[in-house]
Write a protein that holds these residues in place. Structure first.
Motif, PDB file in Angstrom:
ATOM      1  N   ARG A 109       0.842  -1.213   0.000  1.00 17.49           N
ATOM      2  CA  ARG A 109       0.000   0.000   0.000  1.00 17.49           C
ATOM      3  C   ARG A 109       0.863   1.244   0.000  1.00 17.49           C
ATOM      4  NH1 ARG A 109      -3.430   2.797  -2.203  1.00 17.49           N
ATOM      5  NH2 ARG A 109      -4.657   4.237  -0.902  1.00 17.49           N
ATOM      6  N   ILE A 110       1.953   1.274   0.756  1.00 20.04           N
ATOM      7  CA  ILE A 110       2.842   2.429   0.766  1.00 20.04           C
ATOM      8  C   ILE A 110       3.432   2.652  -0.625  1.00 20.04           C
ATOM      9  CG2 ILE A 110       5.056   3.318   1.643  1.00 20.04           C
ATOM     10  CD1 ILE A 110       4.326   1.980   4.334  1.00 20.04           C
ATOM     11  N   VAL A 111       3.842   1.583  -1.277  1.00 17.76           N
ATOM     12  CA  VAL A 111       4.406   1.707  -2.634  1.00 17.76           C
ATOM     13  C   VAL A 111       3.356   2.233  -3.610  1.00 17.76           C
ATOM     14  CG1 VAL A 111       5.291   0.379  -4.585  1.00 17.76           C
ATOM     15  CG2 VAL A 111       6.235   0.026  -2.292  1.00 17.76           C
ATOM     16  N   GLU A 112       2.116   1.784  -3.459  1.00 20.95           N
ATOM     17  CA  GLU A 112       1.040   2.336  -4.305  1.00 20.95           C
ATOM     18  C   GLU A 112       0.908   3.834  -4.111  1.00 20.95           C
ATOM     19  OE1 GLU A 112      -2.452   0.235  -3.204  1.00 20.95           O
ATOM     20  OE2 GLU A 112      -1.847  -1.659  -4.131  1.00 20.95           O
ATOM     21  N   LEU A 113       1.071   4.288  -2.891  1.00 18.45           N
ATOM     22  CA  LEU A 113       0.921   5.718  -2.578  1.00 18.45           C
ATOM     23  C   LEU A 113       2.121   6.533  -3.022  1.00 18.45           C
ATOM     24  CD1 LEU A 113      -0.634   5.305   0.978  1.00 18.45           C
ATOM     25  CD2 LEU A 113      -1.797   6.242  -1.038  1.00 18.45           C
ATOM     26  N   ILE A 114       3.279   5.877  -3.228  1.00 11.89           N
ATOM     27  CA  ILE A 114       4.433   6.594  -3.747  1.00 11.89           C
ATOM     28  C   ILE A 114       4.125   7.144  -5.132  1.00 11.89           C
ATOM     29  CG2 ILE A 114       6.816   6.337  -4.586  1.00 11.89           C
ATOM     30  CD1 ILE A 114       7.295   4.396  -2.288  1.00 11.89           C
ATOM     31  N   GLY A 115       3.351   6.346  -5.889  1.00 10.74           N
ATOM     32  CA  GLY A 115       2.847   6.818  -7.178  1.00 10.74           C
ATOM     33  C   GLY A 115       3.760   6.587  -8.336  1.00 10.74           C
TER      34      GLY A 115
END
Length: 295
Positions: free
Chosen positions: A289-295
């Motif tokens: 999820r954090i990697v998804e939010l990195i964009g």
């Protein structure tokens, strides 16, 4: 390097590190665990230690969580204050290597009477919510060296308390007058349950610990039951402290199965229902999820 094509997530603690290779579809395809925690890394040696992770799992972007971001680690990642959601963690990442190596911040809680910190557990706690493994409002027990009791509210960490149960048990096992009695493994059973019930009582824990030895010396207990009784005594006191902030939230025990089963049993003895969540699964969900939010 492109995060969307796959990345490595590492939970890097004080004495151990665990690293996982995640492919572009979000699946864990390789992993390793070793005892090269931050205390084993010499001064100026983190770049080489990070390179070793990539040599073992591939030349991919790297997300680091845990004590590697502490003031004793590689680069300090300041704490995000409660209330903290996973979006707050993603916004506060510290980039050790531009666009390719990020360190997840810890979470802090402070009010007029309390002060507490965590590093590493926040990824699991918020990852479990992101993956639907816990509800938006829950009391999560996270057993470990420093056990956490965290209140989730609206999907974020609202407050938490740390109990040094694991570290205390290890110190007693290695350096105390109880060392010879506590050398075995702790298992659920009547001795463990007896210790839990005693720990749940509002007694003086340090006095109760000495009685572990006295009970054996005076023939009131079998020496082989001492590890389970002693573990139950500490966990019972831990649960008593943790339940003070329960409210009406569901109770979840999250972490490694060998620890969650003991805490789940202690909660059952305390008359509370709970369910267990695998900590590794929660960590991977949080990292993705954090990697998804990195964009």
């Amino acid at each position: 390097m492109h995060w969307a094509e796959g990345f490595i997530a590492a939970d890097w603690g004080t004495t151990n590190r665990r690293a996982y290779l995640i492919d572009g579809d979000g699946k864990c395809i390789d992993e390793f665990e070793d005892e090269k925690g931050i205390l084993s890394v010499p001064k100026g040696g983190f770049e080489a230690a990070v390179q070793e992770i990539r040599e073992r799992l591939g030349d991919r972007p790297l997300l680091l969580a845990g004590m590697v971001g502490s003031n004793r680690g590689w680069i300090e990642a300041p704490y995000v204050p409660c209330p903290a959601g996973i979006e707050d963690l993603a916004k506060a990442l510290v980039w050790a290597e531009a666009e390719q190596t990020a360190i997840v911040p810890g979470v802090s809680f402070i009010d007029a009477d309390e002060a507490d910190v965590m590093r590493g557990e926040e990824v699991q706690l918020l990852g479990a919510y992101a993956a639907g493994l816990v509800s938006a409002n829950a009391l999560v027990c996270h057993p470990g060296t420093h056990n956490k009791w965290a209140r989730l509210e609206s999907g974020g960490i609202a407050r938490f308390t740390t109990v040094m149960t694991g570290e205390l048990f290890n110190l007693l096992r290695e350096h105390s007058i109880l060392a010879d009695l506590l050398s075995g493994s702790a298992e659920p059973g009547e001795a463990f349950a007896s210790g839990v019930r005693r720990g749940l009582d509002d007694e003086c824990l340090t006095a109760e610990l000495f009685k572990v030895r006295a009970r054996v010396l005076l023939g009131q207990a079998d020496a082989k039951d001492a590890p389970s009784y002693g573990s139950g005594l500490l966990i019972g006191a831990d649960v008593r402290a943790g339940l003070r902030q329960r409210g009406e939230a569901e109770i979840v025990v999250m972490g490694r199965p060998e620890l969650t089963r003991l805490y789940s049993e202690a909660l059952r003895i305390a008359g509370k229902r709970c369910h267990e969540v695998d900590g590794e699964q929660a960590f991977l969900a949080g990292a993705k999820r954090i990697v998804e939010l990195i964009g």
